[in-house]
Structures are given as C-alpha cells and as structure tokens.
Design an enzyme around this catalytic site. Structure first.
Site, PDB file in Angstrom:
ATOM      1  N   ARG A 111      17.096  30.362  24.433  1.00 32.63           N
ATOM      2  CA  ARG A 111      15.997  30.509  25.397  1.00 32.63           C
ATOM      3  C   ARG A 111      14.935  31.350  24.721  1.00 32.63           C
ATOM      4  O   ARG A 111      15.183  32.507  24.362  1.00 32.63           O
ATOM      5  CB  ARG A 111      16.474  31.176  26.682  1.00 32.63           C
ATOM      6  CG  ARG A 111      15.325  31.657  27.549  1.00 32.63           C
ATOM      7  CD  ARG A 111      15.729  32.092  28.922  1.00 32.63           C
ATOM      8  NE  ARG A 111      16.098  30.952  29.741  1.00 32.63           N
ATOM      9  CZ  ARG A 111      16.182  30.983  31.081  1.00 32.63           C
ATOM     10  NH1 ARG A 111      15.912  32.086  31.739  1.00 32.63           N
ATOM     11  NH2 ARG A 111      16.523  29.911  31.756  1.00 32.63           N
ATOM     12  N   HIS A 138      12.398  22.675  29.966  1.00 31.39           N
ATOM     13  CA  HIS A 138      13.647  23.240  30.484  1.00 31.39           C
ATOM     14  C   HIS A 138      14.613  22.069  30.756  1.00 31.39           C
ATOM     15  O   HIS A 138      14.922  21.761  31.912  1.00 31.39           O
ATOM     16  CB  HIS A 138      13.371  24.058  31.745  1.00 31.39           C
ATOM     17  CG  HIS A 138      14.465  25.009  32.123  1.00 31.39           C
ATOM     18  ND1 HIS A 138      15.626  25.144  31.381  1.00 31.39           N
ATOM     19  CD2 HIS A 138      14.584  25.874  33.176  1.00 31.39           C
ATOM     20  CE1 HIS A 138      16.402  26.046  31.959  1.00 31.39           C
ATOM     21  NE2 HIS A 138      15.794  26.506  33.036  1.00 31.39           N
ATOM     22  N   GLN A 141      17.796  22.399  32.984  1.00 33.55           N
ATOM     23  CA  GLN A 141      17.459  22.451  34.408  1.00 33.55           C
ATOM     24  C   GLN A 141      17.280  21.026  34.939  1.00 33.55           C
ATOM     25  O   GLN A 141      17.815  20.673  36.001  1.00 33.55           O
ATOM     26  CB  GLN A 141      16.166  23.257  34.608  1.00 33.55           C
ATOM     27  CG  GLN A 141      15.745  23.404  36.046  1.00 33.55           C
ATOM     28  CD  GLN A 141      16.732  24.239  36.853  1.00 33.55           C
ATOM     29  OE1 GLN A 141      17.058  25.342  36.478  1.00 33.55           O
ATOM     30  NE2 GLN A 141      17.205  23.701  37.962  1.00 33.55           N
ATOM     31  N   ASP A 233       8.349  25.325  41.713  1.00 33.87           N
ATOM     32  CA  ASP A 233       8.801  26.400  40.829  1.00 33.87           C
ATOM     33  C   ASP A 233       7.763  27.510  40.894  1.00 33.87           C
ATOM     34  O   ASP A 233       6.666  27.320  41.442  1.00 33.87           O
ATOM     35  CB  ASP A 233       8.959  25.861  39.394  1.00 33.87           C
ATOM     36  CG  ASP A 233       9.486  26.912  38.429  1.00 33.87           C
ATOM     37  OD1 ASP A 233      10.122  27.882  38.890  1.00 33.87           O
ATOM     38  OD2 ASP A 233       9.254  26.788  37.202  1.00 33.87           O
ATOM     39  N   CYS A 273      14.128  25.523  41.103  1.00 39.95           N
ATOM     40  CA  CYS A 273      15.051  25.883  40.013  1.00 39.95           C
ATOM     41  C   CYS A 273      15.517  27.333  40.124  1.00 39.95           C
ATOM     42  O   CYS A 273      16.530  27.687  39.539  1.00 39.95           O
ATOM     43  CB  CYS A 273      14.404  25.616  38.667  1.00 39.95           C
ATOM     44  SG  CYS A 273      13.087  26.753  38.291  1.00 39.95           S
TER      45      CYS A 273
HETATM   46  N1   CP Z   1      16.647  28.215  36.689  1.00 41.08           N
HETATM   47  C1   CP Z   1      16.950  29.021  35.662  1.00 41.08           C
HETATM   48  O1   CP Z   1      16.936  28.616  34.498  1.00 41.08           O
HETATM   49  O2   CP Z   1      17.279  30.283  36.020  1.00 41.08           O
HETATM   50  P1   CP Z   1      17.519  31.538  35.056  1.00 41.08           P
HETATM   51  O3   CP Z   1      16.179  31.961  34.532  1.00 41.08           O
HETATM   52  O4   CP Z   1      18.153  32.552  35.929  1.00 41.08           O
HETATM   53  O5   CP Z   1      18.413  31.114  33.923  1.00 41.08           O
HETATM   54  N1  NVA Z   2       9.031  28.256  34.990  1.00 44.61           N
HETATM   55  C1  NVA Z   2       9.947  29.368  35.052  1.00 44.61           C
HETATM   56  C2  NVA Z   2      11.346  28.896  35.111  1.00 44.61           C
HETATM   57  C3  NVA Z   2      12.385  29.968  35.199  1.00 44.61           C
HETATM   58  C4  NVA Z   2      13.780  29.418  35.209  1.00 44.61           C
HETATM   59  C5  NVA Z   2       9.726  30.265  33.852  1.00 44.61           C
HETATM   60  O1  NVA Z   2       9.541  29.746  32.742  1.00 44.61           O
HETATM   61  O2  NVA Z   2       9.741  31.485  34.005  1.00 44.61           O
END
Ligand code: CP
Ligand code: NVA
Length: 314
Positions: A111, A138, A141, A233, A273
């Site tokens: 990540r 993502h 997800q 989101d 999400c």
């Molecule tokens: N939806 C999601 O990826 O959540 P986190 O940021 O908690 O991993």
């Molecule tokens: N769009 C959000 C998703 C978090 C899971 C972010 O990137 O912070």
C-alpha cells in the site's frame, strides 16, 4: 479440499484491468467457496507455510487485518512491514528491495502512493505483487465489492451501479471491474473530479465487449435513478488532507442520503469501502440503514483476498 486453478500461479494483481473477465470470475468463485468453508469451520489451508510480506506506507484497518488473517487461515504467515521502518524509507530502491524480498517471501502486498512504485516492484520481483491501494487504484477493494454485489443481487451483468463523489482510486478500480462483468456503471462527480480518463477509455472498451456501459455525469440524482447499487467513498483520500476544505465545497451534493436513495431501485444496496466520513459522502442513517451492505462488503475483502492469494501464490 477445494480445487484451485493452477494457471494464475505467479501472476501479479497490480490493477484490476490486467486480469480478464474469466480470471476475475475464477477469483470470485473461489472466494464464495472459501467463505462457505470458513462458515462451516472446515480447514482450507491452501498455502501451508507460505509467507506474505505486507508493506504499508499509509494507514489501514481492513486491508491490513484481512490480509493478515487471510494468509493465516490459508496456513501461511503474514509479515507487517511499515514502509518507514524498511530501508525503502531511507532511499533503498524499489528494484533492490524487490530482489531481496523475493528471496524471503512467497508474495508481497504493498500500500503506497505512486502506482508506478507498485508496477516497478512487480516488474522486478519474481514473486506475485498485490496492490493494497495506491493513489490510482484499489483493485483488492474492487474484487471484494464485486463479490458483495454478486452475492446480494445474484448477478453482475446488466446491474446498474451508480458511484457518487470523487472519481478516485476506489472509483477507478470499481469502474474497470464493473466493466469486465458487463455492468452498467455511472459515476456522478463534479467537474475536475472525474475518474482517470485513460481508465474510463479502458473501461468503456471492456464494457462494450461484455455488453455493459460506462457513463459519466454531473447529476447525482440522475445517476442514482433505478440504480441497483449506490456506492461512495471519502471526498478526501489519504495524502490529500491539505485539500479537504476545498474538496468539501466542490463535492457537496455528491453524497448518499435518504433523498438520493429514494431515486434508486427499491431493492438497491448501498456500498462504501470505508472508512466513512458522516455528513460528507454519506449519512450515518444510510450506512446503518436497511439497504446498507457495508459490513458484508468489509468481510468479503477477507474471502476475496484469500482467493486471490490461493490462486497466485505457488
Ligand atoms: N477499504 C479499505 O481499504 O480500508 P483500509 O484503509 O482500512 O484498509
Ligand atoms: N480513497 C480512499 C480509500 C481508503 C480505503 C483513500 O485512498 O484514502
């Protein structure tokens, strides 16, 4: 013991678009099977002794816990690697990191911010690389989301999915994934917040092949009309905190509340999400309301990622 297809061994999962419809369907089918086995408490240690490294350069609740529990339930072991504690954080290159990690690990999830970093890691590491979220995409997800939609609606093809808000990483992967299954996808965003134009083009190409559609609009109510799935989101993603005030102004109205829900199909489900920001992209009433499927959606990350791991890790 559950049968696992062998032809995806060694594959990366850096963008959902790099997997075709049959490959993604194999992951969803296996995810359903693994969910059932887990419910019956039947063993499914498909990856005994395998190790998964999990590099995090941003915070996480769902991704971290679901991957860690997931690899454990498959009989393997997960290592949480904070990017700041790795030499990566002190300038060791991604290429060198890839060559080292592949000597210890059976797979790596990352990540981070730049999509290019994940692509580079995948290019240089012999082991499978999984994108656990970048600024661009993502895909894990989206896999869990598609599983949830299919589970709740009984189908993907032809179902109408309306995404409201920021055309961000989550939106991009969901759009491409939806197109791969012939869904009718529409994103309602303000000007300047549309999903990436190249991803829209790729999604449209995929949708045409599968009998689906990909539309963009500025009209949230119109997008929600007769939708089977409403999805939103956060307005401010990780790394964009300095823009949050501007984003709150620009994105006002692109949210899910009871009024918007009334435009959708009466059986529509609501997805997010998570984490959620109440009063911005969604109301607490809707998130905890009867049409919300967000807790199943969060749970399905576990099953979808276990399927992914079982398919790609040797
Ligand atoms: N939806 C999601 O990826 O959540 P986190 O940021 O908690 O991993
Ligand atoms: N769009 C959000 C998703 C978090 C899971 C972010 O990137 O912070």
């Amino acid at each position: 013991m559950v049968e696992v297809a062998q032809h995806l061994k060694g594959r990366d999962f850096v963008r959902i678009g790099t997997w075709n419809s049959e490959e993604l369907k194999a992951a969803l089918d296996l995810a359903d099977e693994l969910k059932e086995l887990r419910k019956r408490r039947e063993p499914h240690e498909l990856l005994p002794g395998r190790t998964l490294g999990m590099i995090f350069q941003k915070p996480s609740t769902r991704t971290r816990v679901s991957f860690e529990v997931g690899i454990l339930e498959l009989g393997g072991y997960g290592l949480y690697l904070s990017a700041g504690d790795l030499q990566l954080g002190r300038g060791e290159t991604i290429k060198d990191t890839a060559h080292v990690l592949e000597r210890y690990l059976d797979a790596v999830m990352i990540r981070t911010f730049a999509q290019d970093d994940v692509e580079q890691l995948a290019e240089h590491a012999e082991i499978p690389v999984i994108n656990g979220l970048t600024d661009y995409a993502h895909p894990c997800q989206a896999l869990g989301d598609l599983m949830t939609i299919r589970e709740r609606l009984g189908r993907l093809s032809g179902a109408r999915l309306a995404y409201l808000g920021d055309g961000n990483n989550v939106c991009v992967s969901l759009m491409v994934g939806a197109a791969r299954f012939g869904m009718r996808f529409v994103a309602a965003t303000p000007e300047g917040y549309e999903p990436d134009a190249n991803a829209v083009m790729a999604a449209r190409r995929a949708a045409v092949q599968m009998g689906g559609t990909v539309e963009l609009t500025r009209d949230a109510g119109e997008a929600a009309r007769e939708a089977d799935v409403l999805y939103t989101d956060v307005w401010t993603s990780m790394g964009q905190e300095e823009e949050s005030e501007q984003r709150r102004k620009d994105l006002a109205g692109f949210h899910i509340d009871d009024e918007l829900l009334s435009h959708a199909s009466p059986d529509a489900i609501v997805l997010h999400c998570l984490p959620a920001h109440y009063g911005e992209e969604i109301t607490e009433e809707v998130l905890y309301g009867p049409q919300s499927a967000v807790w199943d959606q969060a749970e399905n990350r576990l099953h979808a990622q276990k399927a992914l791991l079982a398919l790609i890790v040797s």
